[in-house]
Design a protein around this motif. Structure first.
Motif, short mmCIF file in Angstrom:
data_model
loop_
_atom_site.label_atom_id
_atom_site.label_comp_id
_atom_site.label_asym_id
_atom_site.label_seq_id
_atom_site.Cartn_x
_atom_site.Cartn_y
_atom_site.Cartn_z
N PHE A 1 -21.81 -3.39 -28.35
CA PHE A 1 -22.50 -2.80 -27.21
C PHE A 1 -23.10 -1.44 -27.57
O PHE A 1 -22.89 -0.43 -26.91
CB PHE A 1 -21.54 -2.66 -26.02
CG PHE A 1 -22.15 -3.12 -24.72
CD1 PHE A 1 -22.41 -4.46 -24.50
CD2 PHE A 1 -22.48 -2.22 -23.73
CE1 PHE A 1 -22.98 -4.89 -23.32
CE2 PHE A 1 -23.06 -2.64 -22.55
CZ PHE A 1 -23.31 -3.97 -22.34
N ASN B 1 -32.58 -0.63 -25.06
CA ASN B 1 -31.50 0.06 -24.33
C ASN B 1 -30.41 0.54 -25.28
O ASN B 1 -29.23 0.58 -24.93
CB ASN B 1 -30.90 -0.87 -23.26
CG ASN B 1 -30.18 -0.10 -22.17
OD1 ASN B 1 -30.55 1.02 -21.83
ND2 ASN B 1 -29.15 -0.70 -21.60
N ASN C 1 -25.04 -1.13 -17.60
CA ASN C 1 -26.07 -1.10 -18.65
C ASN C 1 -27.46 -1.44 -18.15
O ASN C 1 -28.46 -0.89 -18.63
CB ASN C 1 -25.67 -2.01 -19.82
CG ASN C 1 -25.48 -3.46 -19.41
OD1 ASN C 1 -25.01 -3.75 -18.32
ND2 ASN C 1 -25.84 -4.38 -20.28
N ILE D 1 -24.66 5.69 -22.80
CA ILE D 1 -24.47 5.98 -21.39
C ILE D 1 -23.58 7.20 -21.14
O ILE D 1 -23.86 8.00 -20.26
CB ILE D 1 -23.91 4.75 -20.64
CG1 ILE D 1 -23.79 5.01 -19.13
CG2 ILE D 1 -22.58 4.32 -21.22
CD1 ILE D 1 -25.09 5.13 -18.41
N GLN E 1 -27.25 -1.49 -25.80
CA GLN E 1 -26.30 -1.64 -24.70
C GLN E 1 -26.72 -2.83 -23.82
O GLN E 1 -27.07 -2.69 -22.66
CB GLN E 1 -26.24 -0.33 -23.90
CG GLN E 1 -25.76 0.84 -24.76
CD GLN E 1 -25.98 2.18 -24.11
OE1 GLN E 1 -25.04 2.87 -23.75
NE2 GLN E 1 -27.23 2.57 -23.97
N THR E 2 -26.68 -3.99 -24.45
CA THR E 2 -27.17 -5.22 -23.85
C THR E 2 -26.19 -6.34 -24.17
O THR E 2 -25.81 -6.50 -25.34
CB THR E 2 -28.57 -5.58 -24.39
OG1 THR E 2 -29.46 -4.48 -24.17
CG2 THR E 2 -29.12 -6.83 -23.72
#
Length: 466
Positions: free
Chosen positions: A343, A239, A116, A285, A242-243
């Motif tokens: 996520f 992000n 990530n 992702i 997604q952290t």
């Protein structure tokens, strides 16, 4: 896997030739890493965008490169202080002598990097390990192949014979975690964390686990929702959520639920109007993780939850794995949204009647990596610090504690163990060696058997009198 063992042996041999790099050498390594990182910045930004499918250069610079460079700069300024032997107390019973602690490199340390934040979560622990004087092996995620190539070039150009980059799938990661490192740091899911710790235990390798879990955000009754909405949206959509320290769920007063939902919707559209969303909002992702998030929403919807998307996405944007902030109300507490770390940009919302209920909700769940409280009430602030457990806390903010170079970063319980960043990173990758030093004079002979009856027994009786 033989190539892993060969790589480890090569670094261990290099370490044994120089087991204590001096301050100047460590500083030169940090400067070389910084120089290579900035020189290869364009290639790195392009690689991150390609691996994610869409990730703006601005986001990558802010979330990955800036904290990486800041970590190097802070370490360069502080390293001479960290390396100084620390004087320790000496009882008069042991005079003349002195006590001190010296910090010694461990040897070869391993770092397992998630997908990530492949740059920051490589370079952050790498910088700490270099400060401590170690050799380093890094296992990068197979989900970020183009970024890996640039990182490999940066690291191995800047740090020949000091750091090696390993790529490969889960089987390679499993073999990596079985190497006899002097320390192993893993960042990733709790489920894999169990496997890493189990593998490391065969070599009695100490581990630092940076996991995650469900980080709560408590919006207290006194919080100004209109003012705080932008901080919440930033924390949840940076992000694309997604952290590992992104707010995983939101606790809001029952009478402010509608106001809160409306404020978050409006703030997301201010952050990402349709044109900007289409071209700069980070993508999920890969298809596997995109479908995982969609499954959470499908399950919640089937159970009667209300799904509130902050933006309608086109079929093309769905194919690009673009997912706006999506709030979920009334999802059953046994659904995956409440069981699993999300996520992603999905935010379950739970409304509470009083603040005691909110605290009980948090305390009844596994200890998270981060906890966020939005309140100006000093009593509530003290209460959250004293009565809840989390790896780190932000008050009236989200995420930003991770970027503070002089604050330790780490989890607790199922969200991890150990800490790094700044001085804590230096200490994690060092052995604190205790030293008791005497000269020619030695008053301790009074404790030896041949002298004890004359003086020392009387002294013992006096010291241990009631």
């Amino acid at each position: 896997m033989q190539f892993l063992k060969d790589s480890f042996d090569r670094l261990m041999a290099a370490y044994q030739q120089q087991p204590y790099p001096q301050l100047q050498q460590r500083q030169m390594q940090l400067k070389a890493l910084r120089r290579q990182l900035l020189q290869q910045k364009p290639a790195l930004l392009a690689a991150l965008n390609a691996d994610f499918g869409q990730r703006s250069h601005s986001d990558s610079q802010m979330l990955e490169l800036l904290p990486s460079v800041s970590s190097i700069d802070y370490s360069l300024k502080q390293l001479h202080k960290w390396l100084k032997p620390q004087k320790r107390h000496l009882s008069w019973l042991f005079l003349p002598a002195k006590n001190y602690v010296v910090y010694q490199p461990l040897g070869v340390v391993g770092i397992i990097v998630p997908w990530n934040y492949p740059v920051f979560l490589s370079l952050g622990p790498l910088v700490a390990a270099l400060c401590a004087g170690n050799k380093v092996m890094l296992k990068l995620s197979e989900y970020t192949p183009q970024t890996n190539q640039v990182l490999k070039n940066i690291i191995e150009t800047a740090l020949p014979d000091t750091a090696l980059v390993i790529e490969g799938d889960a089987a390679v990661a499993a073999g990596f975690s079985q190497l006899p490192f002097q320390h192993l740091l893993y960042t990733g899911s709790t489920a894999v964390g169990y496997q890493v710790m189990r593998a490391a235990s065969a070599n009695l390798t100490p581990v630092t686990l940076e996991l995650g879990g469900k980080s709560p955000l408590i919006l207290a009754p006194d919080a100004d929702i209109s003012q705080m909405a932008e901080r919440i949206v930033f924390g949840k959509t940076a992000n694309a959520g997604q952290t590992c320290v992104a707010p995983d769920y939101l606790l809001v007063p029952e009478d402010k639920l509608k106001q809160c939902v409306s404020a978050l919707q409006a703030e997301f559209l201010r952050f990402y109007p349709p044109a900007q969303f289409a071209h700069s909002y980070p993508a999920i992702i890969n298809e596997r993780h995109y479908q995982r998030l969609q499954h959470y929403l499908t399950e919640a919807r089937a159970a009667g939850a209300d799904i509130i998307s902050c933006l309608d996405v086109t079929p093309q944007q769905q194919q690009q794995r673009l997912m706006p902030l999506t709030m979920v109300l009334n999802a059953p507490l046994d659904s995956a949204l409440w069981r699993e770390e999300i996520f992603g940009p999905v935010l379950p919302v739970y409304s509470y009647r009083n603040i005691d209920e909110a605290f009980a909700f948090v305390q009844q769940r596994p200890r998270p990596l981060a906890l966020y409280l939005f309140s100006d009430n000093k009593a509530l602030q003290h209460r959250v610090l004293q009565q809840t457990h989390a790896g780190g806390v932000c008050i009236n903010e989200t995420l930003m504690h991770v970027g503070q170079e002089d604050l330790p970063f780490g989890g607790i319980g199922p969200s991890g163990m150990g800490a790094y960043h700044g001085k804590e990173g230096f200490l994690t990758f060092s052995h604190a060696k205790a030293v008791h030093q005497k000269g020619r004079l030695n008053a301790s002979i009074l404790a030896y058997p041949q002298h004890r009856a004359k003086v020392f027994d009387k002294l013992l009786n006096w010291l241990l009198r009631t």
